[in-house]
Scaffold this motif. Sequence first.
Motif: not given
Ligand SMILES: O=C1O[C@H](COP(=O)(O)O)[C@@H](O)[C@H](O)[C@H]1O
Length: 267
Positions: A58-61, A89, A91, A101, A166-167, A172, A198, A203, A226
């Motif tokens: 995933s992207g993000g954290s 996913d 962008r 990502n 991630g979430m 989402h 977001k 995407r 979260k």
């Molecule tokens: O936009 C996205 O958000 C989710 C959650 O990101 P986070 O930074 O809150 O962990 C991520 O899992 C997803 O891949 C990404 O495109």
Amino acid sequence: MRAKALPMAGITTATTTDKKKVEVFDSEEALAASLAKYTADLSEKFCQERGCFTVVLSGGSLIKSLRKLLEPPYIDSIEWSKWHVLWVDERVVPKDHIDSNYKLAYDGFLAQLPILPGNVYAINDALSAEGAADDYETCLKHLVNIKVIEASPLSGCPKFDLMLLGMGPDGHVASLFPGHHLCNEKEKWVTCIKDSPKPPPERITFTFPVINSSAYIALVVCGAGKADAVQRALGKDQHAADLLPVQMVSPEGELKWFLDKDAASKL
Ligand SMILES: O=C1O[C@H](COP(=O)(O)O)[C@@H](O)[C@H](O)[C@H]1O
């Protein structure tokens, strides 16, 4: 399903059922150490059994929480040349864009690993959102045909060895957002969204049939922001109506939640 609580070192609580495990860690540092071991163990299992390991990022954290894989013993022991890396996913932006990502994972993780460049499957950033989704689905079909990715005998979808999800604070996962019709997509493996709540708005994303065909899913969630979504997904009051996307994650194989204590604070 039977649930039991297990006391484990560095872990506040751990709950298991047959297919679902939830572990709560005292710190993100402890979570990252456990996530690295979990990933390395699965890498060893699948490299032995199949000769390769398909990993979905995933992207993000999440990417920061993978950092322990860049350190001994894993940096030396994992068979990186057998890894195949894809994204759940992405962008629709150029690969060198701050919102990409791919760029996030490349800069923070992949650039430091001896994964074969041909085994890293980024989206085609020269295409429109629709074109990029179709192109990525074609890529999945090719990888299933040549047996790099297994096919699920149950769904016919690609069955990834490990999906690292991630979430978002809204619950989402991937680019599947609460209340969005794409959460109910049943035919396509990869689809596009042009009105993501977001940013950025455009995407591409795997759909739930693909996500839920996975052999293993790690759901990695940190931070107090979260906690509400975690409570809705794992708390006592479960409602079948208005499911958050994260509540629709239900793989053929194992689902393991990695929570830090802030994310689990409302459980
Ligand atoms: O936009 C996205 O958000 C989710 C959650 O990101 P986070 O930074 O809150 O962990 C991520 O899992 C997803 O891949 C990404 O495109």
